[in-house]
Design a protein around this motif. Structure first.
Motif, PDB file in Angstrom:
ATOM      1  N   MET A 206     -30.488 -42.561  14.365  1.00  0.00           N
ATOM      2  CA  MET A 206     -30.524 -41.874  15.504  1.00  0.00           C
ATOM      3  C   MET A 206     -29.476 -40.651  15.751  1.00  0.00           C
ATOM      4  N   ALA A 207     -28.170 -41.209  15.606  1.00  0.00           N
ATOM      5  CA  ALA A 207     -27.136 -40.576  15.766  1.00  0.00           C
ATOM      6  C   ALA A 207     -26.964 -39.600  14.793  1.00  0.00           C
ATOM      7  N   THR A 208     -27.206 -39.994  13.539  1.00  0.00           N
ATOM      8  CA  THR A 208     -27.084 -39.062  12.602  1.00  0.00           C
ATOM      9  C   THR A 208     -27.901 -37.751  12.619  1.00  0.00           C
ATOM     10  N   GLY A 209     -29.158 -38.258  13.031  1.00  0.00           N
ATOM     11  CA  GLY A 209     -30.137 -37.059  13.261  1.00  0.00           C
ATOM     12  C   GLY A 209     -29.891 -36.017  14.085  1.00  0.00           C
ATOM     13  N   LEU A 210     -29.196 -36.764  15.420  1.00  0.00           N
ATOM     14  CA  LEU A 210     -28.727 -35.944  16.335  1.00  0.00           C
ATOM     15  C   LEU A 210     -27.726 -34.589  15.907  1.00  0.00           C
ATOM     16  N   LYS A 211     -26.543 -35.299  15.021  1.00  0.00           N
ATOM     17  CA  LYS A 211     -25.520 -34.337  14.492  1.00  0.00           C
ATOM     18  C   LYS A 211     -26.214 -33.451  13.425  1.00  0.00           C
ATOM     19  N   LEU A 212     -27.357 -33.940  12.668  1.00  0.00           N
ATOM     20  CA  LEU A 212     -27.958 -32.986  11.822  1.00  0.00           C
ATOM     21  C   LEU A 212     -28.557 -31.889  12.520  1.00  0.00           C
ATOM     22  N   LEU A 213     -29.182 -32.190  13.748  1.00  0.00           N
ATOM     23  CA  LEU A 213     -29.925 -31.163  14.402  1.00  0.00           C
ATOM     24  C   LEU A 213     -28.847 -30.282  15.029  1.00  0.00           C
ATOM     25  N   LYS A 214     -27.671 -30.603  15.574  1.00  0.00           N
ATOM     26  CA  LYS A 214     -26.620 -29.831  16.248  1.00  0.00           C
ATOM     27  C   LYS A 214     -26.058 -29.052  15.066  1.00  0.00           C
ATOM     28  N   ALA A 215     -25.452 -29.589  13.724  1.00  0.00           N
ATOM     29  CA  ALA A 215     -25.001 -28.941  12.803  1.00  0.00           C
ATOM     30  C   ALA A 215     -25.851 -27.818  12.163  1.00  0.00           C
ATOM     31  N   SER A 216     -27.133 -27.969  12.234  1.00  0.00           N
ATOM     32  CA  SER A 216     -27.973 -27.123  11.856  1.00  0.00           C
ATOM     33  C   SER A 216     -28.312 -25.626  12.605  1.00  0.00           C
ATOM     34  N   LEU A 217     -27.602 -25.985  13.896  1.00  0.00           N
ATOM     35  CA  LEU A 217     -27.729 -24.614  14.650  1.00  0.00           C
ATOM     36  C   LEU A 217     -26.080 -24.151  14.674  1.00  0.00           C
ATOM     37  N   GLN A 218     -25.174 -24.738  13.885  1.00  0.00           N
ATOM     38  CA  GLN A 218     -23.925 -24.278  14.105  1.00  0.00           C
ATOM     39  C   GLN A 218     -23.166 -23.726  12.613  1.00  0.00           C
ATOM     40  N   SER A 219     -23.699 -24.486  11.724  1.00  0.00           N
ATOM     41  CA  SER A 219     -23.115 -24.351  10.402  1.00  0.00           C
ATOM     42  C   SER A 219     -24.045 -24.129   9.072  1.00  0.00           C
TER      43      SER A 219
END
Length: 233
Positions: A206-219
């Motif tokens: 779950m934590a990795t999924g959230l990181k992927l979601l956040k990074a997809s908006l910024q990187s």
């Protein structure tokens, strides 16, 4: 997610500490494509308002702090703050956890005829009149959302087919995997020594999924940022 593990294999250029691409199955690709269908309100709530880029977090705050006095009687703030995502399928990671975090009832208010001898009509507005008994439709009832069916992606639910392996680039470009495409990419990244390449299998949480979601908006280097912690690529 507890009964099924989702993994992907990263190909890493150790000389540059960069993920060149990942080999992934349909579960991970379905998850990535599902991100496009997530309501903005859900994204803000998952990532928290402070971590949002721009002013969307302020909009979320404004609705959250707005008194119910200013809201239409047939509307509810949760319809924007906690919107229901499209029921594409039961995907791993965010979808299952998000569904578990939702209340079993819908945020939308529903009203039926006020006559106890009638109650044949329903509306989402208290200004409606029952066509059977001509009384106001203003008796509030609770709409119960049916439980989601836990359909495994292995049963060919989801968005893509599971008959092939998919190549996911560092910038989340997704395409079917092939030997030719892999060789072409190695040439594109100017990899001259196979010794600098390293394969790494990672499991998603779950934590990795959230990181992927956040990074997809910024990187533009999402996989490198999330799995290697290298934000300078």
């Amino acid at each position: 997610m507890a009964d099924r593990k989702v993994s992907l294999k990263l190909l890493i250029d150790t000389s540059r500490q960069k993920v060149l691409f990942a080999e992934a199955g349909k579960d991970f690709v379905d998850f990535l494509f599902y991100l496009l269908a997530m309501p903005v309100g859900t994204v803000i709530r998952l990532l928290t308002k402070k971590s949002m880029v721009g002013c969307l977090g302020n909009l979320y705050d404004s609705i959250e702090n707005l008194s119910q006095t200013y809201i239409q009687p047939n509307q509810d703030k949760d319809s924007l703050l906690k919107p229901k995502a499209p029921a594409l399928t039961q995907l791993p990671l965010l979808l299952i956890n998000e569904a578990q975090g939702q209340a079993p009832t819908s945020s939308k208010k529903l009203y039926i005829c006020s006559s106890s001898h009638c109650r044949r009509s329903a509306s989402d507005a208290t200004s409606a009149i029952c066509p059977s008994c001509f009384r106001c439709i203003n008796f509030e009832v609770t709409y119960i959302t049916p439980p989601a069916v836990n359909t495994s992606s292995s049963d060919e639910g989801g968005f893509v087919k599971g008959v092939v392996t998919y190549m996911v680039m560092d910038d989340l470009v997704v395409k079917p995997m092939s030997t030719i495409s892999s060789i072409t990419l190695l040439n594109k990244f100017n990899v001259k020594e196979v010794g600098v390449l390293e394969e790494k299998v990672v499991d998603l949480t779950m934590a990795t999924g959230l990181k992927l979601l956040k990074a997809s908006l910024q990187s533009k280097a999402v996989l490198t940022s999330v799995f290697l912690g290298n934000t300078g690529s």
